[in-house]
Design a protein around this motif. Structure first.
Motif, PDB file in Angstrom:
ATOM      1  N   THR A  18      36.468  37.528  30.154  1.00 29.47           N
ATOM      2  CA  THR A  18      36.270  36.225  30.736  1.00 29.47           C
ATOM      3  C   THR A  18      36.356  35.298  29.419  1.00 29.47           C
ATOM      4  OG1 THR A  18      34.010  36.386  30.707  1.00 29.47           O
ATOM      5  CG2 THR A  18      35.200  36.847  32.615  1.00 29.47           C
ATOM      6  N   THR A  57      41.042  31.933  33.568  1.00 30.83           N
ATOM      7  CA  THR A  57      40.495  32.712  34.726  1.00 30.83           C
ATOM      8  C   THR A  57      41.050  34.163  34.713  1.00 30.83           C
ATOM      9  OG1 THR A  57      41.654  32.011  36.473  1.00 30.83           O
ATOM     10  CG2 THR A  57      39.913  30.723  36.011  1.00 30.83           C
ATOM     11  N   SER A  98      42.460  42.890  37.030  1.00 36.05           N
ATOM     12  CA  SER A  98      41.778  42.434  35.806  1.00 36.05           C
ATOM     13  C   SER A  98      41.747  43.429  34.725  1.00 36.05           C
ATOM     14  CB  SER A  98      40.549  42.066  36.140  1.00 36.05           C
ATOM     15  OG  SER A  98      39.536  43.125  36.826  1.00 36.05           O
TER      16      SER A  98
END
Length: 233
Positions: free
Chosen positions: A154, A160, A165
């Protein structure tokens, strides 16, 4: 530019909306300000007499993937694309953590990204994607599948983290390549035994059973014999 809004009979309020537009520019915050104009004898202007909307650049969202997600040792490099949404007017640096059961150098090498962890990859201005590669290393060991995992760290206010991810590459042992040869390829009856060699490449740390098909016009027993200690039927 003067505009007007009508508060309907029986109502104390009226509304309108302002919708920020997404673009590919990197901009400083911008404002939209509506101020009530005076209108003597019709209404008086109270407080607040003006309303301000500040429009900021959208925070880019970044994601990562691996293509392909499984690769055998010695089969070539695997590409990891990192993609962003939103403005591309400036470069964006994305921070990554590297984990997994595979060992750098022994099991794989990296190109286009630092060998440290965490590491970072920069998406250049004007581009939505940056890539780096992971190349599995061929060795002579028999191993279970091993993994290399890159996870986006992060970075509040800068980007964002989207989905996916994280990206995982599973490294598998290379399938051994086997071949057979005869030396010599011609022998007269009554001559010495001819050696047939079955060879393999890649892993040698465990036994490998190679299946053979026996054919030809000669007959085993009457035309030739085989060594029962080195071949089974």
């Amino acid at each position: 530019t003067p505009a007007s809004v009508t508060i309907n009979a029986g109502s104390t309020t009226a509304t309108f909306t302002v919708t920020p537009v997404s673009d590919a520019l990197t901009e400083s915050p911008e404002t939209v300000i509506f101020t009530i104009n005076t209108n003597a004898g019709v209404y008086t202007v109270g407080s607040p007499s003006a309303a301000t909307l500040t429009i900021t650049d959208a925070t880019p969202q970044v994601s990562i993937s691996a293509n392909p997600t499984t690769q055998a040792e010695g089969a070539g490099a695997v590409t990891f694309p990192i993609t962003r949404t939103g403005s591309t007017a400036s470069a964006l640096t994305v921070n990554l953590a590297r984990t997994g059961t595979a060992t750098l150098t022994d099991d794989y090498t990296l190109t286009g990204i630092a060998t440290t962890t965490p590491a970072s990859v920069t998406i250049n201005a004007g581009s939505t994607t940056a890539t780096f590669t992971v190349t599995p290393v061929s060795d002579a060991l028999t191993e279970s599948p091993e993994t290399v995992i890159f996870t986006i760290n992060t970075n509040a206010g800068v980007y964002t983290v989207g989905s996916p991810s994280a990206a995982t590459l599973t490294i598998t042992d290379a399938t051994p390549v086997v071949s057979i040869s005869a030396n010599p390829t011609t022998r007269a009856e009554g001559g010495a035994a001819v050696v047939f060699t079955v060879s393999r490449v890649i892993a040698t740390s465990s036994p490998l059973v190679v299946n053979l098909n026996l054919a030809g016009t000669a007959t085993v027993g009457s035309d030739y014999t085989t060594d029962p200690t080195s071949i089974t039927s």
